[in-house]
Design an enzyme around this catalytic site. Sequence first.
Site, mmCIF file in Angstrom:
data_model
loop_
_atom_site.group_PDB
_atom_site.id
_atom_site.type_symbol
_atom_site.label_atom_id
_atom_site.label_comp_id
_atom_site.label_asym_id
_atom_site.label_seq_id
_atom_site.Cartn_x
_atom_site.Cartn_y
_atom_site.Cartn_z
ATOM 1 N N LYS A 1 23.870 -15.697 26.713
ATOM 2 C CA LYS A 1 22.447 -15.349 26.569
ATOM 3 C C LYS A 1 22.354 -13.964 25.982
ATOM 4 O O LYS A 1 23.014 -13.029 26.455
ATOM 5 C CB LYS A 1 21.766 -15.367 27.953
ATOM 6 C CG LYS A 1 20.280 -15.046 27.880
ATOM 7 C CD LYS A 1 19.462 -16.273 27.555
ATOM 8 C CE LYS A 1 18.049 -15.964 27.081
ATOM 9 N NZ LYS A 1 17.973 -15.673 25.604
ATOM 10 N N GLN B 1 25.676 -6.829 27.267
ATOM 11 C CA GLN B 1 24.796 -7.909 27.721
ATOM 12 C C GLN B 1 25.395 -8.639 28.928
ATOM 13 O O GLN B 1 24.659 -9.091 29.819
ATOM 14 C CB GLN B 1 24.572 -8.896 26.564
ATOM 15 C CG GLN B 1 23.374 -9.821 26.750
ATOM 16 C CD GLN B 1 22.065 -9.171 26.342
ATOM 17 O OE1 GLN B 1 21.987 -8.540 25.314
ATOM 18 N NE2 GLN B 1 21.026 -9.350 27.147
ATOM 19 N N LYS C 1 24.490 -6.478 31.976
ATOM 20 C CA LYS C 1 23.034 -6.441 32.107
ATOM 21 C C LYS C 1 22.546 -7.758 32.709
ATOM 22 O O LYS C 1 21.782 -7.776 33.672
ATOM 23 C CB LYS C 1 22.422 -6.251 30.717
ATOM 24 C CG LYS C 1 20.915 -6.162 30.683
ATOM 25 C CD LYS C 1 20.343 -6.351 29.271
ATOM 26 C CE LYS C 1 20.902 -5.375 28.280
ATOM 27 N NZ LYS C 1 20.169 -5.424 26.976
ATOM 28 N N LYS D 1 25.560 -12.190 21.874
ATOM 29 C CA LYS D 1 24.680 -11.488 20.927
ATOM 30 C C LYS D 1 24.976 -12.024 19.535
ATOM 31 O O LYS D 1 26.083 -12.466 19.263
ATOM 32 C CB LYS D 1 24.970 -9.985 20.946
ATOM 33 C CG LYS D 1 23.849 -9.143 20.401
ATOM 34 C CD LYS D 1 22.842 -8.821 21.480
ATOM 35 C CE LYS D 1 21.594 -8.186 20.944
ATOM 36 N NZ LYS D 1 20.701 -7.759 22.042
ATOM 37 N N GLY E 1 15.235 -12.679 20.740
ATOM 38 C CA GLY E 1 15.012 -11.635 19.734
ATOM 39 C C GLY E 1 15.730 -10.339 20.048
ATOM 40 O O GLY E 1 16.275 -10.136 21.129
ATOM 41 N N ASP E 2 15.750 -9.463 19.071
ATOM 42 C CA ASP E 2 16.229 -8.082 19.194
ATOM 43 C C ASP E 2 15.634 -7.369 17.977
ATOM 44 O O ASP E 2 14.612 -7.819 17.439
ATOM 45 C CB ASP E 2 17.764 -8.040 19.222
ATOM 46 C CG ASP E 2 18.307 -6.674 19.663
ATOM 47 O OD1 ASP E 2 18.316 -6.394 20.863
ATOM 48 O OD2 ASP E 2 18.726 -5.875 18.788
ATOM 49 N N THR F 1 10.484 -6.210 28.117
ATOM 50 C CA THR F 1 11.502 -5.147 28.049
ATOM 51 C C THR F 1 10.861 -3.781 28.281
ATOM 52 O O THR F 1 11.345 -2.978 29.090
ATOM 53 C CB THR F 1 12.231 -5.177 26.700
ATOM 54 O OG1 THR F 1 12.619 -6.519 26.419
ATOM 55 C CG2 THR F 1 13.457 -4.286 26.728
ATOM 56 N N ASN G 1 8.862 -3.650 19.392
ATOM 57 C CA ASN G 1 8.487 -4.421 20.573
ATOM 58 C C ASN G 1 8.690 -3.641 21.871
ATOM 59 O O ASN G 1 7.793 -3.568 22.713
ATOM 60 C CB ASN G 1 9.294 -5.728 20.594
ATOM 61 C CG ASN G 1 9.117 -6.483 21.887
ATOM 62 O OD1 ASN G 1 9.922 -6.374 22.805
ATOM 63 N ND2 ASN G 1 8.024 -7.212 22.001
ATOM 64 N N SER H 1 13.435 -13.669 29.780
ATOM 65 C CA SER H 1 13.993 -14.779 28.999
ATOM 66 C C SER H 1 14.566 -15.842 29.936
ATOM 67 O O SER H 1 14.381 -17.044 29.725
ATOM 68 C CB SER H 1 15.119 -14.281 28.085
ATOM 69 O OG SER H 1 14.600 -13.801 26.865
HETATM 70 P P1 NDP Z 1 11.988 -3.822 16.830
HETATM 71 O O1 NDP Z 1 12.593 -4.352 15.601
HETATM 72 O O2 NDP Z 1 10.734 -4.409 17.337
HETATM 73 O O3 NDP Z 1 11.761 -2.256 16.701
HETATM 74 C C1 NDP Z 1 12.810 -1.397 16.436
HETATM 75 C C2 NDP Z 1 12.267 0.009 16.372
HETATM 76 O O4 NDP Z 1 13.358 0.924 16.347
HETATM 77 C C3 NDP Z 1 11.483 0.284 15.093
HETATM 78 O O5 NDP Z 1 10.516 1.251 15.351
HETATM 79 C C4 NDP Z 1 12.546 0.797 14.153
HETATM 80 O O6 NDP Z 1 12.069 1.581 13.082
HETATM 81 C C5 NDP Z 1 13.364 1.618 15.098
HETATM 82 N N1 NDP Z 1 14.742 1.695 14.567
HETATM 83 C C6 NDP Z 1 15.565 0.673 14.303
HETATM 84 N N2 NDP Z 1 16.714 1.087 13.772
HETATM 85 C C7 NDP Z 1 16.605 2.412 13.696
HETATM 86 C C8 NDP Z 1 17.455 3.409 13.242
HETATM 87 N N3 NDP Z 1 18.673 3.148 12.717
HETATM 88 N N4 NDP Z 1 17.030 4.696 13.336
HETATM 89 C C9 NDP Z 1 15.808 4.973 13.857
HETATM 90 N N5 NDP Z 1 14.941 4.049 14.299
HETATM 91 C C10 NDP Z 1 15.330 2.790 14.212
HETATM 92 O O7 NDP Z 1 13.139 -3.923 17.940
HETATM 93 P P2 NDP Z 1 13.004 -3.875 19.529
HETATM 94 O O8 NDP Z 1 11.877 -3.007 19.921
HETATM 95 O O9 NDP Z 1 13.072 -5.259 20.021
HETATM 96 O O10 NDP Z 1 14.396 -3.182 19.925
HETATM 97 C C11 NDP Z 1 14.532 -1.779 20.137
HETATM 98 C C12 NDP Z 1 15.761 -1.520 20.977
HETATM 99 O O11 NDP Z 1 15.621 -2.175 22.247
HETATM 100 C C13 NDP Z 1 17.084 -2.019 20.408
HETATM 101 O O12 NDP Z 1 18.117 -1.145 20.802
HETATM 102 C C14 NDP Z 1 17.267 -3.361 21.124
HETATM 103 O O13 NDP Z 1 18.627 -3.744 21.164
HETATM 104 C C15 NDP Z 1 16.745 -3.005 22.502
HETATM 105 N N6 NDP Z 1 16.332 -4.120 23.341
HETATM 106 C C16 NDP Z 1 15.433 -5.045 22.918
HETATM 107 C C17 NDP Z 1 15.041 -6.065 23.755
HETATM 108 C C18 NDP Z 1 13.996 -7.052 23.363
HETATM 109 O O14 NDP Z 1 13.637 -7.866 24.207
HETATM 110 N N7 NDP Z 1 13.455 -7.015 22.153
HETATM 111 C C19 NDP Z 1 15.624 -6.220 25.095
HETATM 112 C C20 NDP Z 1 16.516 -5.143 25.469
HETATM 113 C C21 NDP Z 1 16.858 -4.163 24.604
HETATM 114 P P3 NDP Z 1 12.041 0.991 11.582
HETATM 115 O O15 NDP Z 1 10.872 0.079 11.552
HETATM 116 O O16 NDP Z 1 11.918 2.173 10.694
HETATM 117 O O17 NDP Z 1 13.348 0.275 11.393
HETATM 118 O O1 2IT Z 2 19.272 -6.663 24.446
HETATM 119 C C1 2IT Z 2 18.649 -7.546 25.045
HETATM 120 O O2 2IT Z 2 18.727 -7.694 26.264
HETATM 121 C C2 2IT Z 2 17.771 -8.422 24.261
HETATM 122 N N1 2IT Z 2 17.639 -8.238 23.058
HETATM 123 C C3 2IT Z 2 17.056 -9.570 24.930
HETATM 124 C C4 2IT Z 2 17.954 -10.762 25.058
HETATM 125 C C5 2IT Z 2 17.306 -12.021 25.545
HETATM 126 O O3 2IT Z 2 18.027 -13.029 25.575
HETATM 127 O O4 2IT Z 2 16.123 -12.041 25.882
#
Ligand code: NDP
Ligand code: 2IT
Length: 447
Positions: A92, A113, A116, A128, A167-168, A211, A242, A379
């Site tokens: 997952k 993961q 976590k 992943k 998603g991520d 998240t 997100n 999830s």
């Molecule tokens: P999104 O794609 O929705 O947003 C990512 C954000 O981070 C954007 O604002 C993006 O800016 C910025 N970003 C990405 N890459 C870089 C970089 N190299 N330098 C600076 N800013 C950057 O992703 P999420 O919000 O889903 O994910 C954000 C983080 O949270 C990640 O580390 C992800 O692994 C983690 N995460 C996500 C989960 C989820 O459920 N979605 C769960 C747990 C963890 P820009 O638009 O300019 O790229």
């Molecule tokens: O990093 C993470 O925990 C995620 N991107 C969410 C993974 C999931 O299966 O919901």
Amino acid sequence: MEVREYVEQVQKNLAAKDPNQEEFLQAVEEFLPAVIPFLEEHPEYVEKNILEIILEPERMIQFRVPWQDDAGNWQVNRGYRVQFNSALGPYKGGLRFHPSVNLSILKFLGFEQIFKNSLTDLPIGGGKGGSDFDPKKKSDSEIMRFCQSFMTELAKHIGPNLDVPAGDIGVGGREIGYLFGQYKRLREYDMGVLTGKPLGFNGSLGRTEATGYGAVYFVKHLLEDREDSFEGKKVLVSGSGNVAIYAIEKAHELGARVITCSDSNGYIYDEEGIDLDLLKDIKEVRRERLTEYVKERSSAEYYEGSVWEFEIDADIALPCATQNEIDGKKAEILVKNGVKVVAEGANMPSTMDAVKLYLEKGILYGSGKAANAGGVAVSALEMSQNSQRLAWTKEEVDSKLDGIMKNIYETCRDTAEKYAEKDNFAAGANIAGFEKVAAAMLAQGLV
Ligand code: NDP
Ligand code: 2IT
């Protein structure tokens, strides 16, 4: 052999095998020393060489993703899925679409993961995947064609009892919708094969928010433990995707003022607090850059560069963008800013130097595998609802999420006290996450 020597040997062997997998080696280097005190009490794991086994993904899939852009040109990207560990349940974890994606990044994410997911106490293994596809400036049709091609291959390797992606970075409800549609065409209507589905077809209420809300709940419980709260706190957030958006939403709801958010080009400083309706409109509806925000909000300023270089008084920092966004130098700025709590919405946003400084300076630090576990936890709740053919209310999901984050906080706290030192929640997360996975692996014959 002394446990410490064993751990060092395992680290050396890994570095020799995968010398170029920087992020993976970093995640391992952060993890392994933390579990030494636990292994010292459980020599059976050392005898069975559990660490070298757990560091090896059960399976890795890499595939070609050809797709046609709007101009009719054929393009190709790399697709991956790392199926890291299935001791506690089907693999997952999310899918990341970003040009930086490579095997090292996906192995670091898949490795974290595992622990976590274990911390959530729900039946999910760790995995992943993703692609080096860059979704920026792509049309909706291009995104759809890419997702269809990606899933055409991925469908051969996933299933509700095998591997359940979500998603991520770069993958949200729109992408999951296209991926799901293609899976359905190729296989059958199996709603449990992906999570983070849109609400119209068997997604869970509260998954979009989970998240960000979860990271704030983690801090809420940490503060409550100290008879403190979010009320009146100044909060720094990075990212504007997100995780960032819903961390801001919940922090505001609990009475804090979030004064920054960022993207990969620059950051917003909004002294009056981020206007979330405007931010959501720009990022979720219009899919535009943050520079739009200042055009429509007079209290806001925009600066190029990293938000973690911004010198401003604050209480709490929530990095919600990406790995290694805070290095030692930026952590020093956080200390100077007066930040007392760092909780990671992103995965591994702090380098080892930064983490070292947090601990030295007594900053209360929630590492990603604990603080951002709310997303994958909901999830897993989506999987439960899909199996039951039932949908829970938003309140039910949210109260379960809050309970899960409370439990994760308390587990990290108590495990840190038992094996490491008081308030080392990162060590607590590593040990508590590992304990369950290791026990399950041993009981299953180390497979
Ligand atoms: P999104 O794609 O929705 O947003 C990512 C954000 O981070 C954007 O604002 C993006 O800016 C910025 N970003 C990405 N890459 C870089 C970089 N190299 N330098 C600076 N800013 C950057 O992703 P999420 O919000 O889903 O994910 C954000 C983080 O949270 C990640 O580390 C992800 O692994 C983690 N995460 C996500 C989960 C989820 O459920 N979605 C769960 C747990 C963890 P820009 O638009 O300019 O790229
Ligand atoms: O990093 C993470 O925990 C995620 N991107 C969410 C993974 C999931 O299966 O919901």
